[in-house]
Design a protein around this motif. Structure first.
Motif, short mmCIF file in Angstrom:
data_model
loop_
_atom_site.label_atom_id
_atom_site.label_comp_id
_atom_site.label_asym_id
_atom_site.label_seq_id
_atom_site.Cartn_x
_atom_site.Cartn_y
_atom_site.Cartn_z
N MET A 49 -2.33 -9.28 -0.59
CA MET A 49 -1.20 -8.45 -0.20
C MET A 49 -0.08 -9.30 0.43
N HIS A 50 0.11 -10.53 -0.08
CA HIS A 50 1.07 -11.45 0.52
C HIS A 50 2.51 -11.02 0.32
N LEU A 51 2.75 -10.01 -0.54
CA LEU A 51 4.12 -9.54 -0.76
C LEU A 51 4.40 -8.22 -0.04
N GLN A 52 3.52 -7.84 0.85
CA GLN A 52 3.72 -6.59 1.60
C GLN A 52 5.03 -6.66 2.37
N GLY A 53 5.81 -5.58 2.26
CA GLY A 53 7.09 -5.52 2.94
C GLY A 53 8.25 -6.02 2.11
N LYS A 54 7.96 -6.60 0.94
CA LYS A 54 9.00 -7.09 0.05
C LYS A 54 9.36 -6.02 -0.98
N HIS A 55 10.63 -5.95 -1.33
CA HIS A 55 11.11 -5.03 -2.36
C HIS A 55 11.42 -5.83 -3.62
N ALA A 60 1.59 -6.21 -11.20
CA ALA A 60 1.05 -7.36 -10.45
C ALA A 60 1.70 -7.48 -9.08
N LEU A 61 3.02 -7.29 -9.03
CA LEU A 61 3.73 -7.37 -7.75
C LEU A 61 3.31 -6.25 -6.81
N ALA A 62 3.12 -5.05 -7.37
CA ALA A 62 2.69 -3.92 -6.56
C ALA A 62 1.28 -4.15 -6.00
N THR A 64 10.77 -1.45 -7.74
CA THR A 64 11.65 -0.58 -8.51
C THR A 64 11.65 -1.09 -9.95
N ILE A 65 11.27 -0.24 -10.88
CA ILE A 65 11.36 -0.60 -12.30
C ILE A 65 12.55 0.12 -12.90
N THR A 66 13.29 -0.59 -13.75
CA THR A 66 14.47 0.02 -14.36
C THR A 66 14.39 -0.04 -15.88
N GLY A 67 15.13 0.85 -16.50
CA GLY A 67 15.21 0.90 -17.95
C GLY A 67 16.19 1.98 -18.36
N ARG A 68 16.54 1.98 -19.64
CA ARG A 68 17.52 2.96 -20.13
C ARG A 68 16.91 4.33 -20.35
N ILE A 99 5.28 1.83 -7.08
CA ILE A 99 6.16 1.61 -8.23
C ILE A 99 7.00 2.86 -8.46
N ALA A 100 8.33 2.72 -8.42
CA ALA A 100 9.24 3.84 -8.62
C ALA A 100 10.27 3.48 -9.68
#
Length: 250
Positions: free
Chosen positions: A1-7, A24-26, A33-37, A50-51
């Motif tokens: 969980m070394h990325l806890q608190g990171k966006h 993997a990041l989650a 935040t995942i984006t797409g059309r 993941i949102a």
């Protein structure tokens, strides 16, 4: 969980490589935040940490508004993964300006717009990681796909230029350069090869798989693992690099 608190923000995050990286990041603790059309794939991919955010990387206003909404919801972006892109081969003498501009607009302009928007909040923090998902075609060139190769070379150049600009600061810029990965893009290109050449599905698939020296398609998880490494606790000296995930291709 070394990325806890990171966006983290991952473009093209609803499917394929982008989704694998987002997951993997989650799992490492980041809010992603995942984006797409298209909204439907984003909603299907949402889960713990993941949102989804609808955003078109080829449109400046969409990127600025999409990143701003993500920052408002989850705080400054500290991990930016510019992954959204298209892949299509076409001989240069058959390449019209519209095709060229579409390739550059999504792959290269989209990378530039995404990173520029994310840096606005990242530069206000004490740590950042920027990753562009380029391609092995961004290093060696891909036969039959000069426009695609040029767009992916541009992404590598952008990362190297930014790494030079930010040297000594706590933000790193790197490119991932996978060979053929087992995604919908490969499946789509198999169909196009079949239509263009008359090859069977097996032969068209092998024409792509055969480029990978280890004789198989790379998995999205393998690319995601490389992205996770670039965000790891001992990754600060990895900067301005084009990291190949290519099964030994040189």
């Amino acid at each position: 969980m070394h990325l806890q608190g990171k966006h983290a923000l991952v473009t093209g995050g609803g499917t394929g490589i982008g989704l694998a990286i987002a997951q993997a990041l989650a799992e490492a603790g980041a809010e992603v935040t995942i984006t797409g059309r298209r909204e439907a794939p984003l909603r299907a991919a949402e889960g713990p940490r993941i949102a989804g955010q609808v955003m078109d990387v080829s449109e400046e206003t969409s990127v600025e508004e999409g990143v701003a909404a993500a920052v408002a919801a989850r705080g400054p972006v500290q991990i930016c993964v510019a992954n959204a892109g298209i892949a299509e081969g076409r001989a240069l003498h058959k390449t019209d300006l519209a095709f060229w501009r579409q390739m550059m607009g999504i792959n290269l302009d989209g990378c530039f717009l995404t990173i520029r928007a994310c840096l606005a909040s990242m530069r206000q923090t004490d740590w950042g990681r920027v990753i562009a998902v380029s391609s092995i075609a961004g290093i060696r060139g891909l036969k039959g796909a000069p426009a695609y190769s040029a767009s992916k070379h541009g992404m590598v150049g952008l990362m190297r230029g930014l790494a030079a600009d930010y040297a000594g600061k706590p933000i790193t810029f790197n490119a991932l350069c996978p060979a053929y990965v087992d995604t919908n893009i490969v499946s789509s290109n198999v169909e196009k090869i079949m239509q263009r050449t008359g090859m069977s599905q097996e032969d068209a698939t092998q024409a792509m798989v055969g480029v990978n020296p280890h004789g198989r398609l790379i998995t999205p998880a393998e690319v995601a693992e490389a992205a996770l490494f670039l965000c790891g606790p001992n990754s600060g000296s990895m900067n301005g690099q084009a990291l190949q995930v290519a099964g030994g291709e040189m």
